[in-house]
Motif scaffolding. Structure first.
Motif, PDB file in Angstrom:
ATOM      1  N   MET A   1       0.841  -1.192   0.000  1.00  0.00           N
ATOM      2  CA  MET A   1       0.000   0.000   0.000  1.00  0.00           C
ATOM      3  C   MET A   1       0.877   1.243   0.000  1.00  0.00           C
ATOM      4  O   MET A   1       1.915   1.283   0.640  1.00  0.00           O
ATOM      5  CB  MET A   1      -0.915   0.013   1.221  1.00  0.00           C
ATOM      6  N   ARG A   2       0.440   2.267  -0.729  1.00  0.00           N
ATOM      7  CA  ARG A   2       1.144   3.546  -0.780  1.00  0.00           C
ATOM      8  C   ARG A   2       0.436   4.535   0.140  1.00  0.00           C
ATOM      9  O   ARG A   2      -0.736   4.842  -0.060  1.00  0.00           O
ATOM     10  CB  ARG A   2       1.179   4.065  -2.220  1.00  0.00           C
ATOM     11  N   ILE A   3       1.124   5.020   1.146  1.00  0.00           N
ATOM     12  CA  ILE A   3       0.559   5.961   2.110  1.00  0.00           C
ATOM     13  C   ILE A   3       1.246   7.305   1.925  1.00  0.00           C
ATOM     14  O   ILE A   3       2.474   7.398   1.932  1.00  0.00           O
ATOM     15  CB  ILE A   3       0.739   5.469   3.557  1.00  0.00           C
ATOM     16  N   THR A   4       0.454   8.353   1.748  1.00  0.00           N
ATOM     17  CA  THR A   4       0.988   9.698   1.564  1.00  0.00           C
ATOM     18  C   THR A   4       0.427  10.606   2.647  1.00  0.00           C
ATOM     19  O   THR A   4      -0.787  10.597   2.896  1.00  0.00           O
ATOM     20  CB  THR A   4       0.601  10.260   0.184  1.00  0.00           C
ATOM     21  N   ILE A   5       1.296  11.354   3.274  1.00  0.00           N
ATOM     22  CA  ILE A   5       0.872  12.362   4.246  1.00  0.00           C
ATOM     23  C   ILE A   5       1.097  13.728   3.612  1.00  0.00           C
ATOM     24  O   ILE A   5       2.230  14.104   3.308  1.00  0.00           O
ATOM     25  CB  ILE A   5       1.658  12.252   5.563  1.00  0.00           C
ATOM     26  N   LEU A   6       0.017  14.471   3.404  1.00  0.00           N
ATOM     27  CA  LEU A   6       0.097  15.823   2.859  1.00  0.00           C
ATOM     28  C   LEU A   6       0.124  16.801   4.025  1.00  0.00           C
ATOM     29  O   LEU A   6      -0.727  16.745   4.926  1.00  0.00           O
ATOM     30  CB  LEU A   6      -1.116  16.113   1.962  1.00  0.00           C
ATOM     31  N   THR A   7       1.084  17.708   4.013  1.00  0.00           N
ATOM     32  CA  THR A   7       1.259  18.593   5.167  1.00  0.00           C
ATOM     33  C   THR A   7       1.770  19.954   4.745  1.00  0.00           C
ATOM     34  O   THR A   7       2.463  20.087   3.728  1.00  0.00           O
ATOM     35  CB  THR A   7       2.256  17.965   6.165  1.00  0.00           C
ATOM     36  N   VAL A   8       1.418  20.955   5.532  1.00  0.00           N
ATOM     37  CA  VAL A   8       2.065  22.252   5.366  1.00  0.00           C
ATOM     38  C   VAL A   8       3.416  22.179   6.082  1.00  0.00           C
ATOM     39  O   VAL A   8       3.628  21.314   6.935  1.00  0.00           O
ATOM     40  CB  VAL A   8       1.195  23.383   5.959  1.00  0.00           C
ATOM     41  N   PRO A   9       4.347  23.048   5.742  1.00  0.00           N
ATOM     42  CA  PRO A   9       5.653  23.010   6.416  1.00  0.00           C
ATOM     43  C   PRO A   9       5.510  23.167   7.931  1.00  0.00           C
ATOM     44  O   PRO A   9       4.730  23.985   8.418  1.00  0.00           O
ATOM     45  CB  PRO A   9       6.394  24.204   5.792  1.00  0.00           C
ATOM     46  N   ASP A  10       6.249  22.346   8.669  1.00  0.00           N
ATOM     47  CA  ASP A  10       6.323  22.418  10.133  1.00  0.00           C
ATOM     48  C   ASP A  10       4.994  22.163  10.832  1.00  0.00           C
ATOM     49  O   ASP A  10       4.741  22.681  11.936  1.00  0.00           O
ATOM     50  CB  ASP A  10       6.875  23.792  10.583  1.00  0.00           C
ATOM     51  N   CYS A  11       4.148  21.362  10.231  1.00  0.00           N
ATOM     52  CA  CYS A  11       2.871  21.032  10.878  1.00  0.00           C
ATOM     53  C   CYS A  11       3.151  20.208  12.143  1.00  0.00           C
ATOM     54  O   CYS A  11       3.790  19.152  12.080  1.00  0.00           O
ATOM     55  CB  CYS A  11       1.985  20.228   9.930  1.00  0.00           C
ATOM     56  N   PRO A  12       2.676  20.644  13.309  1.00  0.00           N
ATOM     57  CA  PRO A  12       2.987  19.931  14.552  1.00  0.00           C
ATOM     58  C   PRO A  12       2.299  18.582  14.670  1.00  0.00           C
ATOM     59  O   PRO A  12       2.685  17.765  15.514  1.00  0.00           O
ATOM     60  CB  PRO A  12       2.484  20.894  15.637  1.00  0.00           C
TER      61      PRO A  12
END
Length: 325
Positions: A1-12
């Motif tokens: 499975m391919r898991i992607t985490i989309l985030t803004v820079p420095d997301c806590p």
């Protein structure tokens, strides 16, 4: 499975969701990719509705219908109605389990998927958008292929990217994410549809004497329309090795042998066209050969198409790539 985490820079909340994913996976292997998104238009292309957004094989299992693209913080609500900055371990376990449906359901999902979807990018086409210098760099890459037969290095693309206020590496990475091209582990261009930087079964001879490799049969059939010139496509039947040639004369294709066909298919699952379908779009010297290949590859869903339909698919997909506007 391919898991992607989309985030803004420095997301806590990214370390939180990473830890919870590890717990939810319970020792199972999975590739987890972290993608930073800073602009609203990038969020729209990725399907990000807040940071962090988790994608399982390209799909957000926690998506809220009608939620707009966003680079703001995202809140998740648990079964008791409490909010949190990341999905709970239990919610992630359920989402991971849902991504692996029983075989019967999996086959049904496959049959409802257009085998050409990766080629056309769900109707968005193969021509990169103007914004962010994407189209300028894409077209510079394609033109380099047509004049040299090779992919350009990033340093050659730097002046083009600078026009958009970006670096070549940054634009290339975005083109890779959006599946306009594919990069290798060192960031070099492996392919820029319809061209391949590596040898394939399909070679295209251009009017200027340059020969290029194409990613698949449909890609090869679109190059004449893309360049507005006659070309000759040379390929081989993957079953018996017989040569298949398509010669464009005044834009009209002449096929040899006359009975040649194309199989158009894709493998199950999500991913770039180079992975899920390029090796499943081939020329065949005849119908029986294509049927033999299809029977030998039950993991590939698709159909055998005639010469007119195959040519039309290539022209519609790749013809606009070097057009302005």
């Amino acid at each position: 499975m391919r898991i992607t985490i989309l985030t803004v820079p420095d997301c806590p909340n990214v370390p939180v969701v990473q830890d919870r994913l590890t717990a939810a996976l319970d020792g199972r292997a999975a590739g987890i990719e972290l993608v930073e998104v800073s602009a609203e238009d990038d969020a729209a292309r990725w399907g990000m509705t807040g940071s962090p957004t988790v994608l399982l094989d390209g799909t957000d299992p926690f998506a809220t219908p009608g939620a707009p693209p966003s680079v703001s913080c995202r809140l998740y609500r648990d079964a008791e109605g409490r909010t949190d900055g990341a999905p709970s371990v239990q919610a992630l376990r359920e989402a991971l389990a849902g991504a692996h449906q029983p075989q019967q359901a999996d086959e049904q999902d496959c049959c409802e998927t257009d085998p050409l979807d990766p080629i056309g990018r769900a109707g968005r086409g193969r021509r990169a958008p103007v914004e962010g210098g994407l189209r300028l760099v894409q077209q510079a890459i394609l033109r380099n292929f047509t004049t040299t037969g090779r992919a350009p290095d990033a340093v050659l693309l730097e002046p083009v990217a600078v026009e958009a206020g970006r670096t070549a590496d940054d634009v290339l990475a975005e083109l890779d994410r959006e599946d306009f091209l594919t990069l290798d582990g060192s960031g070099r261009i492996k392919a820029a549809y319809p061209f391949s930087a590596e040898e394939t079964r399909h070679q295209v001879h251009l009017a200027n004497g340059v020969s290029v490799w194409s990613m698949c049969a449909i890609d090869a059939l679109g190059i004449s329309a893309m360049l507005g010139q006659d070309v000759t496509v040379s390929s081989t039947d993957p079953v018996d090795g017989r040569p298949v040639t398509v010669t464009f004369s005044n834009g009209a294709p002449i096929w040899e042998p006359a009975a040649a066909v194309v199989f158009v298919g894709r493998r199950k699952g999500a991913g770039p066209a180079a992975t899920v379908c390029c090796d499943a779009l081939n020329f065949f010297a005849g119908q029986s050969s294509a049927e033999q290949w299809q029977l030998a590859h039950p993991e590939v869903r698709g159909e055998i198409v005639g010469q007119a339909r195959a040519t039309q698919l290539g022209q519609q997909t790749f013809g606009p790539l070097l057009q302005d506007g």
